[in-house]
Design an enzyme around this catalytic site. Sequence first.
Site, PDB file in Angstrom:
ATOM      1  N   ARG A 163      39.984   8.842 -34.507  1.00  0.00           N
ATOM      2  CA  ARG A 163      39.182  10.022 -35.068  1.00  0.00           C
ATOM      3  C   ARG A 163      39.109  11.442 -34.561  1.00  0.00           C
ATOM      4  NH1 ARG A 163      38.869   5.778 -37.801  1.00  0.00           N
ATOM      5  NH2 ARG A 163      37.187   4.935 -38.941  1.00  0.00           N
ATOM      6  N   SER A 239      30.455   5.320 -41.310  1.00  0.00           N
ATOM      7  CA  SER A 239      30.276   5.176 -39.671  1.00  0.00           C
ATOM      8  C   SER A 239      29.478   6.578 -39.582  1.00  0.00           C
ATOM      9  CB  SER A 239      31.595   5.007 -39.055  1.00  0.00           C
ATOM     10  OG  SER A 239      32.146   3.873 -39.519  1.00  0.00           O
ATOM     11  N   GLU A 335      29.760  10.377 -35.384  1.00  0.00           N
ATOM     12  CA  GLU A 335      31.182  10.794 -36.003  1.00  0.00           C
ATOM     13  C   GLU A 335      30.995  11.836 -36.835  1.00  0.00           C
ATOM     14  OE1 GLU A 335      33.206   9.187 -39.152  1.00  0.00           O
ATOM     15  OE2 GLU A 335      33.984   7.350 -37.896  1.00  0.00           O
TER      16      GLU A 335
END
Length: 339
Positions: A163, A239, A335
């Site tokens: 990520r 998420s 995130e």
Amino acid sequence: MDNLFQKNVSLKPYNTFGIDVKAAQFFSAKTVEDLREALLNAPGEKFILGGGSNMLLTREITSPVIHIALKGIEIISQTKEKALVRVAGGESWHEFVLWAIANDLGGVENMSLIPGNTGTAPVQNIGAYGVELKDVFHSCEAMSVSTGDLRTFTLEECQFGYRDSIFKREIKGQYVITSVTMELTTKGHHKINTAYGAITNELERMGINNPEIGDVSRAVIAIRQSKLPDPAQLGNSGSFFKNPILPKATFEKLLENSPELPHYPAGTDMVKVPAGWLIDQCGLKGYREGDAGVHEKQALVLVNHGNASGSDILRLSRYVQEKVQQTYGISITPEVNIF
Ligand code: EPU
């Protein structure tokens, strides 16, 4: 320039959380020339808006908002085994995956149904079910926000991690990705990846023994639909937190009290643990404060049950972080980008 931007536009249709905040100035760039004009002529800092699937808006956006609406998918070269495909930044990622499958081009099927646009996929190196963008990435073209010049970033230059990429770090906010070029496999040369247990189970349930890329895509779609809410029905950003990566020693201590803790290796001496599991174990699955909630099927996802504001979601996310910190001594970080 004044007439290029619309005034006081609601961003509700442009963010998957469905948060209703206004953009003081808004412009949708449909061509690279439009984008350059908007970047060079609007004053001060700009707010670049892609698919709006990885952001939480908590306030009115006063800097000029430039929405990336560049379209087009083309095969730019092809050999017997591979095809190089260039996808414009404003194309929906999932629409592109469906296009690839319809054209029997492989490599992205495990990443079916990830929300967002193709142009923002490299920023956080999107990934799911054992495959990340970096596995098919060839290069991308990006426009400098300050000069309007285009430059190419190779796979190496993007410095992809979990990520993570250079676009989130050293050159954050300096470029807009206008297109992404991926190297896909052609018919007869696909590498089916069903290493992720959930895919194998789903394919079995579907009664498929020798899966094609389309079968893998359908399996992934079924898995995602069973646990992840559809933003069109329930606002969310996928998420909300990243899975924390812990030093092995910390992880082993944790395992003493929670032997059933799921985990995945993350390089030497580090272990990744699912934040969703930690949040779930804190009893927060389905927890709700007004219209801000923790999803009832996947605790890593925060949802907007209707009229939650960005601050409501932010408050809930801080509560979740505190609970996990108190219970496990682990700090989890968002995130999604918070504005
Ligand atoms: N789990 C629970 N309770 C929960 C959620 C998860 O016990 O409420 C457990 C699961 O049973 C499983 C483990 O945690 O043992 C991992 O769960 P899952 O397979 O759902 O994956 P994840 O680690 O929670 C990551 C990605 C997802 C991606 C899936 C599948 C991150 C931050 N998230 O989630 O990506 O779809 O793996 O590869 O890495 C996204 O980024 O928006 C996203 C959805």
